[in-house]
Write a protein that holds these residues in place. Structure first.
Motif, PDB file in Angstrom:
ATOM      1  N   ARG A 214     -41.464  17.002 -28.933  1.00 15.76           N
ATOM      2  CA  ARG A 214     -41.658  15.774 -28.169  1.00 15.76           C
ATOM      3  C   ARG A 214     -40.684  15.698 -26.997  1.00 15.76           C
ATOM      4  O   ARG A 214     -39.554  16.189 -27.081  1.00 15.76           O
ATOM      5  CB  ARG A 214     -41.496  14.548 -29.065  1.00 15.76           C
ATOM      6  N   HIS A 215     -41.132  15.069 -25.951  1.00 16.13           N
ATOM      7  CA  HIS A 215     -40.296  14.869 -24.773  1.00 16.13           C
ATOM      8  C   HIS A 215     -39.116  13.983 -25.137  1.00 16.13           C
ATOM      9  O   HIS A 215     -39.278  12.992 -25.862  1.00 16.13           O
ATOM     10  CB  HIS A 215     -41.120  14.255 -23.642  1.00 16.13           C
ATOM     11  N   LEU A 216     -37.966  14.287 -24.569  1.00 16.28           N
ATOM     12  CA  LEU A 216     -36.751  13.615 -24.996  1.00 16.28           C
ATOM     13  C   LEU A 216     -36.734  12.137 -24.654  1.00 16.28           C
ATOM     14  O   LEU A 216     -36.038  11.357 -25.303  1.00 16.28           O
ATOM     15  CB  LEU A 216     -35.514  14.297 -24.398  1.00 16.28           C
TER      16      LEU A 216
ATOM     17  N   SER B 269     -39.919  10.243 -23.197  1.00 17.62           N
ATOM     18  CA  SER B 269     -41.215   9.580 -23.354  1.00 17.62           C
ATOM     19  C   SER B 269     -41.755   9.701 -24.767  1.00 17.62           C
ATOM     20  O   SER B 269     -42.669   8.969 -25.143  1.00 17.62           O
ATOM     21  CB  SER B 269     -42.235  10.172 -22.377  1.00 17.62           C
ATOM     22  N   GLY B 270     -41.231  10.654 -25.547  1.00 15.59           N
ATOM     23  CA  GLY B 270     -41.734  10.861 -26.896  1.00 15.59           C
ATOM     24  C   GLY B 270     -43.087  11.538 -26.952  1.00 15.59           C
ATOM     25  O   GLY B 270     -43.607  11.822 -28.029  1.00 15.59           O
ATOM     26  N   SER B 271     -43.672  11.846 -25.801  1.00 11.59           N
ATOM     27  CA  SER B 271     -44.987  12.497 -25.772  1.00 11.59           C
ATOM     28  C   SER B 271     -44.869  13.947 -26.188  1.00 11.59           C
ATOM     29  O   SER B 271     -43.839  14.583 -25.977  1.00 11.59           O
ATOM     30  CB  SER B 271     -45.583  12.425 -24.362  1.00 11.59           C
ATOM     31  N   LEU B 272     -45.948  14.464 -26.774  1.00 11.44           N
ATOM     32  CA  LEU B 272     -45.961  15.852 -27.205  1.00 11.44           C
ATOM     33  C   LEU B 272     -45.966  16.789 -25.996  1.00 11.44           C
ATOM     34  O   LEU B 272     -46.670  16.550 -25.021  1.00 11.44           O
ATOM     35  CB  LEU B 272     -47.194  16.129 -28.060  1.00 11.44           C
TER      36      LEU B 272
ATOM     37  N   PRO C 256     -34.030   1.671 -22.217  1.00  7.16           N
ATOM     38  CA  PRO C 256     -35.055   1.829 -23.252  1.00  7.16           C
ATOM     39  C   PRO C 256     -35.808   3.155 -23.107  1.00  7.16           C
ATOM     40  O   PRO C 256     -36.167   3.571 -22.003  1.00  7.16           O
ATOM     41  CB  PRO C 256     -35.991   0.648 -23.005  1.00  7.16           C
ATOM     42  N   ILE C 257     -36.029   3.786 -24.237  1.00  2.00           N
ATOM     43  CA  ILE C 257     -36.881   4.975 -24.258  1.00  2.00           C
ATOM     44  C   ILE C 257     -37.906   4.813 -25.372  1.00  2.00           C
ATOM     45  O   ILE C 257     -37.822   3.880 -26.161  1.00  2.00           O
ATOM     46  CB  ILE C 257     -36.081   6.281 -24.462  1.00  2.00           C
ATOM     47  N   ASP C 258     -38.864   5.702 -25.442  1.00  2.00           N
ATOM     48  CA  ASP C 258     -39.872   5.676 -26.491  1.00  2.00           C
ATOM     49  C   ASP C 258     -39.191   5.865 -27.864  1.00  2.00           C
ATOM     50  O   ASP C 258     -38.243   6.631 -27.975  1.00  2.00           O
ATOM     51  CB  ASP C 258     -40.901   6.766 -26.257  1.00  2.00           C
ATOM     52  N   PRO C 259     -39.674   5.172 -28.891  1.00  3.08           N
ATOM     53  CA  PRO C 259     -39.074   5.339 -30.234  1.00  3.08           C
ATOM     54  C   PRO C 259     -39.055   6.791 -30.706  1.00  3.08           C
ATOM     55  O   PRO C 259     -38.209   7.149 -31.523  1.00  3.08           O
ATOM     56  CB  PRO C 259     -39.978   4.488 -31.125  1.00  3.08           C
ATOM     57  N   LEU C 260     -39.976   7.622 -30.217  1.00  5.88           N
ATOM     58  CA  LEU C 260     -39.994   9.027 -30.641  1.00  5.88           C
ATOM     59  C   LEU C 260     -39.196   9.937 -29.706  1.00  5.88           C
ATOM     60  O   LEU C 260     -39.157  11.141 -29.913  1.00  5.88           O
ATOM     61  CB  LEU C 260     -41.441   9.534 -30.741  1.00  5.88           C
TER      62      LEU C 260
ATOM     63  N   LEU D 115     -33.359  11.162 -26.551  1.00  2.00           N
ATOM     64  CA  LEU D 115     -32.302  11.184 -25.533  1.00  2.00           C
ATOM     65  C   LEU D 115     -31.024  10.547 -26.048  1.00  2.00           C
ATOM     66  O   LEU D 115     -29.924  10.974 -25.707  1.00  2.00           O
ATOM     67  CB  LEU D 115     -32.793  10.466 -24.270  1.00  2.00           C
TER      68      LEU D 115
ATOM     69  N   ASP E 162     -39.395  19.594 -20.399  1.00  3.65           N
ATOM     70  CA  ASP E 162     -39.540  18.394 -19.576  1.00  3.65           C
ATOM     71  C   ASP E 162     -40.939  18.378 -18.962  1.00  3.65           C
ATOM     72  O   ASP E 162     -41.118  18.065 -17.782  1.00  3.65           O
ATOM     73  CB  ASP E 162     -38.460  18.362 -18.483  1.00  3.65           C
TER      74      ASP E 162
ATOM     75  N   SER F 210     -44.693  17.166 -20.346  1.00  3.22           N
ATOM     76  CA  SER F 210     -45.612  16.718 -21.389  1.00  3.22           C
ATOM     77  C   SER F 210     -46.970  16.289 -20.839  1.00  3.22           C
ATOM     78  O   SER F 210     -47.865  15.947 -21.609  1.00  3.22           O
ATOM     79  CB  SER F 210     -45.004  15.546 -22.185  1.00  3.22           C
TER      80      SER F 210
END
Lengths: 124, 465
Positions: free
Chosen positions: B303-305, B307-310, B342-346, B349, B372, B374
């Motif tokens: 996952r992105h550090l 955005s949490g996106s794969l 704030p960042i994505d919960p997943l 960072l 970096d 996704s």
């Protein structure tokens, strides 16, 4: 299905998520469509937003307003890919909400224009 | 009756590929009776035919041609040659069935006579002969099993196109193998040779097997190759060694960006990559490297550090611009995570926070993994419609909450990047460029109740991490 399960599905098997969205639209399930609209997978979230517009009505409009308000609070916009993803979702939300409420979409996407648009949709 | 002209240099002995035929000579004058030597030779030929039955490229058709010395009338010699060939055929069938019941039925025997034509050296006894041969072809060129970094890619023209072999620069020698059909064993001698344009090709590449050849991947380019059989071109193909060069087309120095309750610092950089050789995107007959990838990108499940996106969403085509990142977080006032941007919960960072100095993300070891990257919103990845060019842009933005900390506090992120091009060949992704190094050091200081830029910088290097 929990939100985490939906998120997993949307990332691992987006085609299955597409089918699930179509089912939700056919049954006018606004609550679950709104959950899908928060999915990380861009493709699924955009399809769910369109699905809410297809369902229409005040419940879908309320859900779209809430989703659009959430886009006004930025996360870390790490880079251009996240920024464009954010812009695309916001644009989809604006277009879908305009369609449901029968009002014109704002020309720009500034915070002020979005806030004004949301107010107009609430009054409509 | 066979055609008068056999295809020259296109035949081989069933037992030895270096020979054009197996010859049974020294027939008695005006006789078609097999000698003991003939019977031994036929038995050996039967063994050779049976040995290849299970091979993917077996012998299926055998040519048996009878000849005579020049004495006698042409009609007589024609019939005598025919009888000799039939004697050999009959003995061969008997030998095959004796060794493996019913096996002769799996072969086609083309039996004929050329009478007293095609006289050879050695006098009359040498010309009283039967030649047993099979038609031979260079049926394919493949990547040798020892080479795991060269991939055969179908032509964009489909079946009518050439064979294309692709690799990325500096991935070791390209090792190819010519497949001969039928797969008759033996040293090839000078019957099979290799040629290349624009680069050297050497054979054998593996042991002493002249069916193999190698080329260097040290230089990018398009290298037409050919396999010759008995001096004539038998098969053509193209070897492509892929690379790309990059240009930084724009930089945007750090500037502040307001958000509700936050202040962000943003900078940016744009890249253009040029594919080399350009013909790989412009030739009428080229490897089909357009379209979606045939393999997941490296690290697809990561996952992105932020955005949490794969990372699996980082490529939508076989050509892809990508980016690696490493980050150092300097949090001297030890703000806890809820007070950080704030960042994505997943996202990860803020792993390890609060801590004064930590590296939550380092460059991945896999050169083709874009940690970096996704999605492709910030890229154009279609060199076929963009003159061989791919582009990427990036505008990282880091906001700080004004409610965090007190005046005089500082906070810093040192964000380093490696921008690069990657390409999907077969089931693998390869880095296809050097890294364009750049960094964005984001330095905040709180003053007057809001966060301000405390000397942030953008530079085209990875210094000062």
């Amino acid at each position: 299905m929990t939100f985490d399960e939906l998120d997993e599905l949307s990332e691992r098997a987006p085609e299955d998520a597409d089918a699930a969205i179509a089912e939700l639209v056919s049954t006018s399930n606004v609550d679950e469509l709104a959950q899908f609209a928060r999915a990380r997978a861009d493709r699924v979230a955009l399809r769910a937003i369109e699905g809410l517009a297809e369902v229409g009505g005040s419940e879908a409009a309320t859900a779209l307003v809430e989703l659009l308000e959430e886009t006004s609070t930025p996360r870390v916009i790490w880079g251009t890919e996240q920024e464009r993803e954010h812009e695309r979702r916001q644009s989809h939300l604006v277009q879908s909400l305009a369609r449901v409420r029968g009002v014109p979409a704002p020309r720009g996407r500034s915070r002020e224009e979005i806030a004004e648009f949301i107010e107009e949709c609430r009054r409509a | 009756m066979l055609a008068e002209a056999l295809p020259a240099g296109q035949t081989a002995s069933p037992c030895d590929i270096s020979k054009t035929s197996e010859t049974l000579d020294q027939f008695a004058h005006d006789s078609s009776t097999l000698t003991a030597a003939h019977r031994t030779a036929v038995d050996r030929i039967a063994d050779c035919l049976l040995a290849l039955r299970a091979d993917p490229r077996p012998i299926r058709t055998v040519d048996i041609v009878g000849f005579t010395d020049p004495t006698g009338a042409p009609d007589h010699n024609q019939r005598l040659g025919q009888r000799r060939a039939e004697s050999v055929r009959n003995r061969l069938v008997s030998a095959l069935n004796g060794k493996s019941a019913g096996s002769a039925a799996s072969f086609t025997f083309r039996v004929g006579s050329l009478g007293a034509t095609r006289q050879i050296a050695g006098g009359n006894p040498a010309n009283r002969r039967v030649e047993v041969s099979v038609e031979i072809a260079v049926s394919d060129i493949v990547v040798h099993a020892s080479d795991t970094d060269t991939h055969e890619i179908a032509s964009n023209l489909g079946a009518p196109g050439l064979e294309h072999f692709c690799c990325v620069k500096n991935t070791g020698d390209i090792v190819l193998q010519a497949l001969i059909s039928p797969n008759i064993p033996g040293a090839l001698g000078a019957r099979l040779t290799w040629g290349a344009t624009g680069t050297a090709i050497t054979s054998p590449a593996v042991g002493t097997d002249g069916r193999t050849a190698k080329l260097s991947s040290a230089a990018a380019g398009k290298f037409p190759i050919q396999v010759n059989w008995d001096g004539a071109v038998a098969r053509r193909a193209v070897v492509w060694v892929i690379w790309s060069t990059f240009t930084v087309t724009c930089t945007r120095p750090p500037r502040t960006v307001p958000f509700p309750g936050m202040v962000g610092i943003r900078a940016g950089i744009d890249h253009t990559f040029r594919v080399d050789p350009q013909q790989i995107t412009t030739d009428a007959d080229r490897p089909a490297l357009d379209g979606p990838p045939t393999a997941a990108v490296p690290g697809a499940a990561l996952r992105h550090l932020a955005s949490g996106s794969l990372l699996g969403g980082g490529a939508a085509k076989k050509w892809d611009t990508s980016r690696q990142v490493r980050v150092r977080v300097l949090n001297p006032r030890l703000y806890p995570v809820p007070q950080l941007p704030p960042i994505d919960p997943l996202g990860h960072l803020w792993n390890g926070q609060p801590t004064a100095n930590t590296i939550p993300e380092n460059y991945p070891a896999n050169a083709a993994l874009g940690n970096d990257d996704s999605n492709t919103c910030d890229e154009t990845n279609n060199p076929y419609e963009n003159c061989g060019l791919l582009t990427s842009i990036d505008n990282p933005t880091i906001p700080m909450r004004n409610a965090t900390g007190a005046d005089g506090d500082t906070f810093e992120l040192r964000i380093h990047f490696r921008e690069f091009l990657r390409v999907n060949l077969g089931t693998t992704w390869y880095r296809a460029s050097d890294s364009s190094l750049w960094r964005f050091h984001v330095r905040f200081r709180r003053a007057g109740g809001v966060w301000t830029d405390n000397g942030s910088s953008l530079a085209q290097d990875n210094a000062g991490f």
